[in-house]
Scaffold this motif. Sequence first.
Motif: not given
Length: 110
Positions: A13-18, A24-26, A28-39
């Motif tokens: 699991v750790m290696i897959i998320f890494g 793979c430049k995902c 949105n799996l980093i906390a806070g980036y997904n909810t960050m405003p577009a600007e």
Amino acid sequence: MYTIIAFCLSRIVMIIFGILIRECKCYNLIAGYNTMPAEKKKSYNPAPLADKVGIFLYWVGTFTIVFGIILYFVEYSKLLTAVITFGYSVILLVAAIIFIAKEAKNLNDI
């Protein structure tokens, strides 16, 4: 036997998320980036943080499998195994807190 399976699954699991975060430049799996405003997303470069998070997850995965192998091949009592597993969990938690605190200093008003 169940110990080595649990630690191997944790490692996977750790290696897959890494890989997902770093390669793979995902982001949105980093906390806070997904909810960050577009600007703010336009002005923020998540690649350096994603690179460090991916490497951290690789190390946690490697440390997990080494620890699992040690517990599998060395015979301990159940109480000692529980204490060692708790110590392992505390070490990982402290490492994560230090990593987050160190990286939070480098981020500017995200």
